[in-house]
Design a protein around this motif. Structure first.
Motif, PDB file in Angstrom:
ATOM      1  N   PRO A  90       0.851  -1.196   0.000  1.00  0.00           N
ATOM      2  CA  PRO A  90       0.000   0.000   0.000  1.00  0.00           C
ATOM      3  C   PRO A  90       0.896   1.259   0.000  1.00  0.00           C
ATOM      4  O   PRO A  90       1.716   1.360  -0.901  1.00  0.00           O
ATOM      5  N   TYR A  91       0.764   2.162   0.981  1.00  0.00           N
ATOM      6  CA  TYR A  91       1.445   3.481   1.049  1.00  0.00           C
ATOM      7  C   TYR A  91       2.908   3.448   0.616  1.00  0.00           C
ATOM      8  O   TYR A  91       3.673   2.560   1.017  1.00  0.00           O
ATOM      9  N   GLN A  92       3.316   4.449  -0.153  1.00  0.00           N
ATOM     10  CA  GLN A  92       4.724   4.634  -0.537  1.00  0.00           C
ATOM     11  C   GLN A  92       5.003   6.135  -0.520  1.00  0.00           C
ATOM     12  O   GLN A  92       4.082   6.946  -0.642  1.00  0.00           O
ATOM     13  N   SER A  93       6.283   6.500  -0.409  1.00  0.00           N
ATOM     14  CA  SER A  93       6.599   7.939  -0.489  1.00  0.00           C
ATOM     15  C   SER A  93       7.979   8.176  -1.106  1.00  0.00           C
ATOM     16  O   SER A  93       8.482   9.285  -1.065  1.00  0.00           O
ATOM     17  N   ASP A  94       8.581   7.131  -1.667  1.00  0.00           N
ATOM     18  CA  ASP A  94       9.903   7.295  -2.274  1.00  0.00           C
ATOM     19  C   ASP A  94       9.771   8.066  -3.597  1.00  0.00           C
ATOM     20  O   ASP A  94       8.905   7.736  -4.421  1.00  0.00           O
ATOM     21  N   PRO A  95      10.619   9.071  -3.822  1.00  0.00           N
ATOM     22  CA  PRO A  95      10.461   9.878  -5.039  1.00  0.00           C
ATOM     23  C   PRO A  95      10.608   9.078  -6.337  1.00  0.00           C
ATOM     24  O   PRO A  95       9.885   9.348  -7.313  1.00  0.00           O
ATOM     25  N   VAL A  96      11.509   8.078  -6.363  1.00  0.00           N
ATOM     26  CA  VAL A  96      11.672   7.282  -7.594  1.00  0.00           C
ATOM     27  C   VAL A  96      10.427   6.416  -7.810  1.00  0.00           C
ATOM     28  O   VAL A  96       9.874   6.334  -8.918  1.00  0.00           O
ATOM     29  N   MET A  97       9.972   5.799  -6.737  1.00  0.00           N
ATOM     30  CA  MET A  97       8.753   4.967  -6.809  1.00  0.00           C
ATOM     31  C   MET A  97       7.567   5.806  -7.286  1.00  0.00           C
ATOM     32  O   MET A  97       6.811   5.398  -8.182  1.00  0.00           O
ATOM     33  N   ARG A  98       7.423   6.988  -6.676  1.00  0.00           N
ATOM     34  CA  ARG A  98       6.323   7.883  -7.047  1.00  0.00           C
ATOM     35  C   ARG A  98       6.393   8.235  -8.538  1.00  0.00           C
ATOM     36  O   ARG A  98       5.383   8.227  -9.246  1.00  0.00           O
ATOM     37  N   GLY A  99       7.622   8.506  -9.005  1.00  0.00           N
ATOM     38  CA  GLY A  99       7.807   8.861 -10.420  1.00  0.00           C
ATOM     39  C   GLY A  99       7.370   7.723 -11.336  1.00  0.00           C
ATOM     40  O   GLY A  99       6.709   7.951 -12.355  1.00  0.00           O
ATOM     41  N   LYS A 100       7.710   6.478 -10.974  1.00  0.00           N
ATOM     42  CA  LYS A 100       7.347   5.326 -11.817  1.00  0.00           C
ATOM     43  C   LYS A 100       5.833   5.107 -11.810  1.00  0.00           C
ATOM     44  O   LYS A 100       5.251   4.699 -12.813  1.00  0.00           O
ATOM     45  N   ILE A 101       5.213   5.364 -10.660  1.00  0.00           N
ATOM     46  CA  ILE A 101       3.746   5.225 -10.581  1.00  0.00           C
ATOM     47  C   ILE A 101       3.093   6.264 -11.495  1.00  0.00           C
ATOM     48  O   ILE A 101       2.221   5.944 -12.307  1.00  0.00           O
ATOM     49  N   ASN A 102       3.564   7.503 -11.382  1.00  0.00           N
ATOM     50  CA  ASN A 102       2.937   8.566 -12.174  1.00  0.00           C
ATOM     51  C   ASN A 102       3.294   8.480 -13.659  1.00  0.00           C
ATOM     52  O   ASN A 102       2.575   9.015 -14.503  1.00  0.00           O
ATOM     53  N   ALA A 103       4.393   7.770 -13.979  1.00  0.00           N
ATOM     54  CA  ALA A 103       4.758   7.572 -15.391  1.00  0.00           C
ATOM     55  C   ALA A 103       4.069   6.330 -15.972  1.00  0.00           C
ATOM     56  O   ALA A 103       4.245   6.017 -17.154  1.00  0.00           O
ATOM     57  N   GLY A 104       3.327   5.601 -15.134  1.00  0.00           N
ATOM     58  CA  GLY A 104       2.612   4.422 -15.639  1.00  0.00           C
ATOM     59  C   GLY A 104       3.490   3.183 -15.764  1.00  0.00           C
ATOM     60  O   GLY A 104       3.057   2.169 -16.311  1.00  0.00           O
ATOM     61  N   VAL A 105       4.722   3.224 -15.226  1.00  0.00           N
ATOM     62  CA  VAL A 105       5.605   2.050 -15.279  1.00  0.00           C
ATOM     63  C   VAL A 105       5.144   1.016 -14.250  1.00  0.00           C
ATOM     64  O   VAL A 105       5.091  -0.182 -14.516  1.00  0.00           O
ATOM     65  N   SER A 106       4.823   1.491 -13.052  1.00  0.00           N
ATOM     66  CA  SER A 106       4.341   0.608 -11.984  1.00  0.00           C
ATOM     67  C   SER A 106       2.874   0.903 -11.707  1.00  0.00           C
ATOM     68  O   SER A 106       2.493   2.074 -11.607  1.00  0.00           O
ATOM     69  N   GLU A 107       2.076  -0.153 -11.567  1.00  0.00           N
ATOM     70  CA  GLU A 107       0.702   0.024 -11.099  1.00  0.00           C
ATOM     71  C   GLU A 107       0.758   0.232  -9.583  1.00  0.00           C
ATOM     72  O   GLU A 107       1.680  -0.252  -8.912  1.00  0.00           O
TER      73      GLU A 107
END
Ligand code: 0RQ
Length: 502
Positions: A90-107
């Motif tokens: 569930p919850y995440q706050s890592d900037p790289v992780m967030r970037g991949k989520i918002n770029a559609g790389v990670s669901e």
């Protein structure tokens, strides 16, 4: 001295690289880790290297990554950087992780923290192939001492086909006795959770694990990683003062006892300012039923203001984490670390009458709150425990500065661009401008106090203009909205860089 006191564990000792090879493309993996505490320090990095090599060879290698909550750059950051996470929960706050989520790389699926473990237990997230869990020691009877967070570890240890343990000798062995491991069951087999005050202990000091499923044990010696808090700014101090005045008045009105009720305090600098304010304020013999132990709470334990705090993890600055390690044998009498299905459990929060205080991104004039999304679409962190606590609290509070991005964004808008907490759950909103007590008010009455008490003066007239127009065009006088304009502030920001009307 070795932290591994069990023969079977010694027999399965191996390097992080060898352990990471037990994880395959497509696996669903439950990791320990909650707000930078207790995440595995070595296997995620080794796994990321193996993913990178596979990708370079043109082979797919991704996993579904489930955790307790946010972790750290060497965990979420490392796996995200190699495009190794297909699904995050569930919850995440890592900037790289967030970037991949918002770029559609990670669901990414933003589940309430109290639901996340039980949903894995019920099989809603598929079969759990592996668990990678940091612990502080393996005892001679094969039980293990948890480290600085419990999170969903009890569930992942219960459900995973393969278990990988990281035994971290940086974690203090004096944490022994701080943990209270108690697991829920699958309905209809659940029973009432027997917690009637914040410090109650109802479970075990250790995890009992099935060694037939343990495929690897890795030794580490590495610190938890958390960011230091920024120095308190004036807005945070003012917001904290408003909250303390409000609580003082609730005591005066007879709606709260003198020692208040158990406090829950969210993540971030304002939450920490509230704790600093409480430490300097008039309330004594406080308790806390919350999710993470922050620096401010440790200070309150030191000063004697806070008798006991229940949580699932630490979220300490590097200095405070070091001090916790040194003095864990003192703090373990004042802190209980529980699985997050219990620390955030709605049944217990409702019973204890928790006062919940969380940060927000924006609120609307009617009291709906967005905690997670920037301009409706971009994920910031996640709902975390804010929903668990807010809906079930005795008093629910949201705090934020009234402006963001150098004054171009108003935190008070006509209609939130994403809904996390509805008007039915939100009782109090505080900005540095003031406090809106929404209890007992209708939507139109709420709009008046939210605009007058919480909105920044730069945006007040604009908000009143919206209300006037909405009242003229709405098809009801109950919650007037002009649907053609309700999100015009967000649209304007995206188009011009400011919510302000020219
Ligand atoms: O952006 O990082 O680019 O500067 O959002 O905002 O002001 O630093 O506030 O750290 O207190 O976080 C809601 C995100 C607030 C947090 C949230 C931008 C702002 C900045 C962060 P930059 P601040 P905080 C239980 C409780 C959900 C989980 C929760 C949170 C960034 O409190 O994640 O409550 N809550 N858990 O500039 C556009 C706006 C904005 C905005 C702020 N209106 N529009 N951007 N920002 N307001 C504990 C746990 O669950 C662990």
């Amino acid at each position: 001295m070795s932290r591994i006191g069990y023969d079977l564990a010694r027999a399965r000792l191996m390097s992080a690289e060898e352990a990471a090879q037990k994880i395959q493309d497509g696996d669903r993996v439950g990791f320990s880790g909650f707000t930078g505490a207790g995440y595995p320090k070595a296997v995620p990095g080794a796994l990321a290297e193996q993913m990178r090599a596979a990708h370079e060879a043109g082979k797919p290698f991704t996993i579904a990554s489930y955790t307790g909550a946010s972790t750290a750059p060497e965990h979420d950051g490392a796996l995200a950087a190699v495009d190794g996470i297909s699904m995050r929960m569930p919850y995440q706050s890592d900037p790289v992780m967030r970037g991949k989520i918002n770029a559609g790389v990670s669901e990414y699926s933003d589940v309430h923290l109290s639901h996340s473990g039980p949903q894995v237990r019920h099989g809603f997230w598929g079969n759990l192939d592996a668990a990678v869990i940091e612990v502080a020691r393996v005892n001679s009877d094969g039980t293990v001492l948890p480290s600085s967070s419990i999170g969903n570890n009890n569930v992942y240890l219960e459900k995973a086909d393969k278990i990988i343990l990281e035994v971290n000798s940086w974690q203090s062995e004096d944490l022994e006795g701080m943990h209270d491991v108690y697991s829920m069951k699958t309905p209809p087999h659940n029973v009432p959770i027997p917690i009637t005050s914040a410090g109650d202990r109802i479970g075990s000091k250790y995890f009992d694990i099935d060694w037939d499923r343990v495929v690897a044990v890795v030794e580490t010696d590495a610190p938890d990683r958390n960011s230091p808090f920024k120095p308190l700014d004036q807005d945070s101090k003012t917001i904290a003062e408003h909250l303390l005045d409000f609580l003082g008045n609730e005591v005066k009105q007879g709606r709260l006892p003198k020692d208040l009720l158990p406090m829950q305090s969210g993540v971030g600098n304002i939450a920490n300012a509230v704790l600093v304010g409480l430490n300097e304020g008039p309330f004594e013999r406080l308790t806390s039923y919350t999710e993470v132990i922050q620096d401010g709470m440790v200070d309150m334990i030191d000063s004697g203001k806070l008798l006991v705090a229940s949580a699932t993890a630490f979220s300490l600055s590097p200095d405070a984490a070091h001090m916790m390690n040194e003095k864990a044998s003192f703090y373990r009498d004042h802190i209980v670390l529980r699985p997050q299905e219990i620390s955030n459990n709605p049944e217990v929060i409702r019973r204890l009458g928790v006062i919940a205080c969380n940060g927000m991104i924006e609120a609307d004039i009617y009291g709906n709150v967005n905690s997670t999304h920037i301009m409706g679409s971009k994920m910031q962190n996640g709902i975390g425990g804010s929903g668990d606590f807010t809906r079930n609290a005795y008093i629910s509070v949201f705090v934020s500065p009234s402006l963001a991005k150098n004054g171009d964004i108003s935190a008070i808008v006509p209609m939130v661009s994403h809904h996390d907490h509805t008007e039915h759950d939100v009782q109090v909103i505080i900005t540095e401008q003031g406090l809106a007590d929404l209890r007992g008010l209708s939507p139109k009455q709420r709009a008046k106090v939210v605009i007058e008490n919480c909105a920044h003066p730069d945006f007040r007239d604009q908000l009143w203009e919206y209300v006037t127009r909405a009242e003229a065009v709405a098809n009801s006088e109950h919650t007037p909205h002009d649907l053609s304009q309700a999100h015009s502030w967000h649209r304007r920001f995206l188009e011009t860089g400011s919510m302000k009307q020219s």
